[in-house]
Design a protein around this motif. Structure first.
Motif, mmCIF file in Angstrom:
data_model
loop_
_atom_site.group_PDB
_atom_site.id
_atom_site.type_symbol
_atom_site.label_atom_id
_atom_site.label_comp_id
_atom_site.label_asym_id
_atom_site.label_seq_id
_atom_site.Cartn_x
_atom_site.Cartn_y
_atom_site.Cartn_z
ATOM 1 N N UNK A 38 0.831 -1.201 0.000
ATOM 2 C CA UNK A 38 0.000 0.000 0.000
ATOM 3 C C UNK A 38 0.862 1.246 0.000
ATOM 4 N N UNK A 39 0.175 2.381 -0.172
ATOM 5 C CA UNK A 39 0.778 3.680 0.065
ATOM 6 C C UNK A 39 0.727 3.909 1.578
ATOM 7 N N UNK A 40 1.839 4.279 2.220
ATOM 8 C CA UNK A 40 1.766 4.568 3.653
ATOM 9 C C UNK A 40 0.906 5.802 3.914
ATOM 10 N N UNK A 41 0.292 5.834 5.082
ATOM 11 C CA UNK A 41 -0.564 6.953 5.460
ATOM 12 C C UNK A 41 -1.561 6.502 6.507
ATOM 13 N N UNK A 42 -2.637 7.259 6.676
ATOM 14 C CA UNK A 42 -3.627 6.896 7.677
ATOM 15 C C UNK A 42 -4.741 7.915 7.777
ATOM 16 N N UNK A 43 -5.506 7.801 8.848
ATOM 17 C CA UNK A 43 -6.692 8.630 9.033
ATOM 18 C C UNK A 43 -6.341 10.060 9.405
ATOM 19 N N UNK A 44 -7.161 10.977 8.897
ATOM 20 C CA UNK A 44 -7.072 12.384 9.267
ATOM 21 C C UNK A 44 -7.798 12.537 10.603
ATOM 22 N N UNK A 45 -7.105 13.114 11.586
ATOM 23 C CA UNK A 45 -7.712 13.307 12.900
ATOM 24 C C UNK A 45 -8.493 14.609 12.930
ATOM 25 N N UNK A 68 5.882 17.640 0.105
ATOM 26 C CA UNK A 68 4.743 17.230 -0.712
ATOM 27 C C UNK A 68 4.787 17.863 -2.092
ATOM 28 N N UNK A 69 4.391 17.070 -3.064
ATOM 29 C CA UNK A 69 4.200 17.553 -4.426
ATOM 30 C C UNK A 69 2.707 17.622 -4.706
ATOM 31 N N UNK A 70 2.347 17.351 -5.928
ATOM 32 C CA UNK A 70 0.955 17.436 -6.349
ATOM 33 C C UNK A 70 0.132 16.278 -5.787
ATOM 34 N N UNK A 71 -1.144 16.556 -5.582
ATOM 35 C CA UNK A 71 -2.079 15.510 -5.203
ATOM 36 C C UNK A 71 -2.473 14.743 -6.466
ATOM 37 N N UNK A 72 -2.582 13.426 -6.333
ATOM 38 C CA UNK A 72 -3.073 12.604 -7.445
ATOM 39 C C UNK A 72 -4.584 12.781 -7.510
ATOM 40 N N UNK A 121 2.646 -3.273 -11.066
ATOM 41 C CA UNK A 121 1.280 -3.786 -10.914
ATOM 42 C C UNK A 121 1.253 -5.248 -10.481
ATOM 43 N N UNK A 122 2.383 -5.938 -10.603
ATOM 44 C CA UNK A 122 2.464 -7.339 -10.208
ATOM 45 C C UNK A 122 2.547 -7.565 -8.712
ATOM 46 N N UNK A 123 2.824 -6.512 -7.950
ATOM 47 C CA UNK A 123 2.822 -6.662 -6.489
ATOM 48 C C UNK A 123 1.397 -6.923 -6.010
ATOM 49 N N UNK A 124 1.243 -7.655 -4.910
ATOM 50 C CA UNK A 124 -0.108 -7.848 -4.361
ATOM 51 C C UNK A 124 -0.558 -6.591 -3.597
ATOM 52 N N UNK A 125 -1.134 -5.648 -4.324
ATOM 53 C CA UNK A 125 -1.614 -4.389 -3.749
ATOM 54 C C UNK A 125 -2.927 -4.599 -3.010
ATOM 55 N N UNK A 126 -3.155 -3.800 -1.980
ATOM 56 C CA UNK A 126 -4.489 -3.730 -1.389
ATOM 57 C C UNK A 126 -5.422 -3.311 -2.533
ATOM 58 N N UNK A 127 -6.530 -3.998 -2.729
ATOM 59 C CA UNK A 127 -7.375 -3.719 -3.900
ATOM 60 C C UNK A 127 -7.747 -2.243 -4.085
ATOM 61 N N UNK A 128 -8.033 -1.532 -3.019
ATOM 62 C CA UNK A 128 -8.425 -0.128 -3.152
ATOM 63 C C UNK A 128 -7.269 0.755 -3.616
ATOM 64 N N UNK A 129 -6.016 0.328 -3.381
ATOM 65 C CA UNK A 129 -4.860 1.121 -3.798
ATOM 66 C C UNK A 129 -4.505 0.901 -5.266
ATOM 67 N N UNK A 130 -4.924 -0.206 -5.848
ATOM 68 C CA UNK A 130 -4.527 -0.525 -7.219
ATOM 69 C C UNK A 130 -4.914 0.553 -8.236
ATOM 70 N N UNK A 132 -5.169 3.636 -7.752
ATOM 71 C CA UNK A 132 -4.320 4.796 -7.466
ATOM 72 C C UNK A 132 -2.929 4.556 -8.050
ATOM 73 N N UNK A 133 -2.423 3.343 -7.916
ATOM 74 C CA UNK A 133 -1.127 2.981 -8.506
ATOM 75 C C UNK A 133 -1.203 3.164 -10.022
ATOM 76 N N UNK A 134 -2.280 2.700 -10.634
ATOM 77 C CA UNK A 134 -2.442 2.844 -12.078
ATOM 78 C C UNK A 134 -2.475 4.319 -12.483
#
Length: 158
Positions: A38-45, A68-72, A121-130, A132-134
């Motif tokens: 996954x992309x590292x990160x977490x919840x906004x408090x 930080x650069x641009x937001x995807x 893309x061959x890494x086993x990504x968390x499905x929701x992150x895939x 974003x990777x693309x």
């Protein structure tokens, strides 16, 4: 207020101006995602901006400070859907201080070469992150060398 849980993630690159590698993190929990990348990160408090939360999360999880650069851009203003209750916003970033280590929630970090789309893309990504990777790979393919992800003013928070 969307009523959704806001999550932030960092696409930590070796360089914002000429990205060649991406830092990815392997989850240890929850069980359904253990061993996935996954992309590292977490919840906004409460009371945090998304950018402040991302800086905090990357320091807590990896022991690093980033620029930080641009937001995807996601398909919606709220962010990338993670599930029915949560959305994630992802920023490109580059290291400015610290040696990345898996301090929380991960058992391994890995720099992956961005040049071979199939390997990434061959890494086993968390499905929701895939998706974003693309999107990240698509954006990188459209970049002119030396004109990567723009930096933002005031991006380093101590």
């Amino acid at each position: 207020m969307t009523g959704l849980i806001d999550v932030v993630g960092g696409a930590v690159l070796d360089s914002l101006s000429e990205p060649g590698r991406l830092l990815v993190a392997r989850r240890t929990a929850p069980p359904q995602f253990a061993g996935m990348w996954e992309f590292p990160g977490g919840k906004v408090e409460s009371g945090e901006t998304a950018e402040t939360a991302l800086h905090r999360e990357l320091l807590e999880e990896l022991g690093v400070r980033v620029r930080l650069g641009a937001e995807l851009e996601a398909g919606s203003a709220a962010g990338w859907p993670l599930n029915a209750r949560a959305v994630m916003r992802v920023w490109c970033a580059e290291l400015v201080d610290g040696d990345p280590r898996p301090l929380q929630d991960h058992d391994e970090l890995r720099w992956i070469e961005l040049g071979n789309r199939r390997d990434v893309l061959g890494l086993p990504w968390i499905p929701a992150d895939l998706p974003i990777v693309e999107a990240l790979l698509d954006r990188l393919q459209g970049q002119t060398p030396g004109h990567g992800f723009p930096r933002r003013s005031g991006e380093l928070i101590r």
